[in-house]
Design a protein around this motif. Structure first.
Motif, short mmCIF file in Angstrom:
data_model
loop_
_atom_site.label_atom_id
_atom_site.label_comp_id
_atom_site.label_asym_id
_atom_site.label_seq_id
_atom_site.Cartn_x
_atom_site.Cartn_y
_atom_site.Cartn_z
N SER A 249 -6.53 -1.35 -0.85
CA SER A 249 -6.72 0.05 -1.16
C SER A 249 -6.29 0.28 -2.60
O SER A 249 -5.33 -0.33 -3.07
CB SER A 249 -5.89 0.91 -0.21
OG SER A 249 -6.16 2.28 -0.41
N TYR B 72 -12.46 -2.35 3.69
CA TYR B 72 -12.19 -2.72 5.08
C TYR B 72 -12.93 -4.00 5.46
O TYR B 72 -14.05 -4.23 5.00
CB TYR B 72 -12.68 -1.63 6.03
CG TYR B 72 -12.00 -0.31 5.85
CD1 TYR B 72 -10.81 -0.02 6.51
CD2 TYR B 72 -12.55 0.68 5.04
CE1 TYR B 72 -10.18 1.20 6.35
CE2 TYR B 72 -11.93 1.90 4.87
CZ TYR B 72 -10.75 2.16 5.54
OH TYR B 72 -10.13 3.37 5.38
N MET C 273 0.86 -1.17 0.00
CA MET C 273 0.00 0.00 0.00
C MET C 273 0.90 1.23 0.00
O MET C 273 1.86 1.31 0.74
CB MET C 273 -0.89 -0.06 1.24
CG MET C 273 -1.88 1.04 1.35
SD MET C 273 -2.98 0.98 2.81
CE MET C 273 -2.98 -0.68 3.33
N THR D 269 -10.82 2.49 -0.30
CA THR D 269 -10.27 1.45 0.56
C THR D 269 -11.37 0.47 0.92
O THR D 269 -12.51 0.87 1.16
CB THR D 269 -9.68 2.07 1.84
OG1 THR D 269 -8.70 3.05 1.47
CG2 THR D 269 -9.03 1.04 2.74
N HIS E 183 -12.25 7.40 -1.24
CA HIS E 183 -11.27 8.33 -0.67
C HIS E 183 -11.90 9.71 -0.52
O HIS E 183 -12.60 10.19 -1.43
CB HIS E 183 -10.03 8.43 -1.55
CG HIS E 183 -9.16 7.21 -1.53
ND1 HIS E 183 -8.70 6.64 -0.36
CD2 HIS E 183 -8.68 6.44 -2.53
CE1 HIS E 183 -7.96 5.59 -0.64
NE2 HIS E 183 -7.95 5.44 -1.95
N LYS F 44 -16.65 -0.81 1.47
CA LYS F 44 -15.88 -0.06 0.48
C LYS F 44 -16.12 1.42 0.74
O LYS F 44 -17.26 1.88 0.76
CB LYS F 44 -16.35 -0.45 -0.92
CG LYS F 44 -15.59 0.19 -2.04
CD LYS F 44 -15.92 -0.42 -3.39
CE LYS F 44 -17.29 -0.02 -3.87
NZ LYS F 44 -17.53 -0.35 -5.29
N ALA G 212 -2.06 6.22 0.22
CA ALA G 212 -3.25 5.44 0.56
C ALA G 212 -3.33 5.18 2.05
O ALA G 212 -4.41 5.24 2.63
CB ALA G 212 -3.26 4.13 -0.22
N SER G 213 -2.20 4.88 2.67
CA SER G 213 -2.24 4.57 4.10
C SER G 213 -2.64 5.79 4.93
O SER G 213 -3.22 5.66 6.00
CB SER G 213 -0.91 4.01 4.57
OG SER G 213 0.10 4.98 4.45
N VAL H 128 -7.78 -3.44 7.22
CA VAL H 128 -7.79 -3.00 5.83
C VAL H 128 -7.59 -4.24 4.96
O VAL H 128 -6.65 -5.00 5.17
CB VAL H 128 -6.67 -1.98 5.56
CG1 VAL H 128 -6.60 -1.63 4.07
CG2 VAL H 128 -6.88 -0.72 6.38
N GLU I 64 -4.89 7.87 4.05
CA GLU I 64 -6.31 8.08 3.81
C GLU I 64 -7.18 7.03 4.50
O GLU I 64 -8.38 7.09 4.40
CB GLU I 64 -6.59 8.04 2.30
CG GLU I 64 -5.94 9.15 1.52
CD GLU I 64 -6.69 10.47 1.63
OE1 GLU I 64 -7.91 10.45 1.81
OE2 GLU I 64 -6.03 11.50 1.55
N THR I 65 -6.59 6.05 5.16
CA THR I 65 -7.38 4.98 5.75
C THR I 65 -7.94 5.36 7.11
O THR I 65 -7.39 6.19 7.82
CB THR I 65 -6.55 3.68 5.88
OG1 THR I 65 -5.42 3.94 6.71
CG2 THR I 65 -6.11 3.17 4.53
#
Length: 66
Positions: free
Chosen positions: A28, A35, A1, A33, A52, A49, A5-6, A25, A8-9
């Motif tokens: 992504s 989950y 990832m 992302t 973002h 889902k 992206a990380s 997670v 935004e989680t």
């Protein structure tokens, strides 16, 4: 990832609408992302889902995501 992206989680343990709890997670990508979450009322695992945040204002992206 990727690091983008990380960032935004959602944090593990986050509750969404008092209905779901984020447990992990799954993956992504460019649009959002996925989950692993717990449905708190039904006590079952689900996949959620989430788009973002940087894309939620773009109607065409939201339509494609759904």
């Amino acid at each position: 990832m990727s690091s983008w992206a990380s960032q935004e989680t959602l944090p593990i343990g986050t509750q969404l609408g008092r209905k779901y709890r984020i447990d992990a997670v799954i993956g992504s990508g460019a649009m959002g992302t996925v989950y692993l979450a717990q449905h708190l009322w039904l006590e079952t695992q689900v996949a959620l889902k989430v788009l973002h945040p940087s894309l939620v204002e773009r109607e065409a992206v939201v339509a494609r995501f759904l």
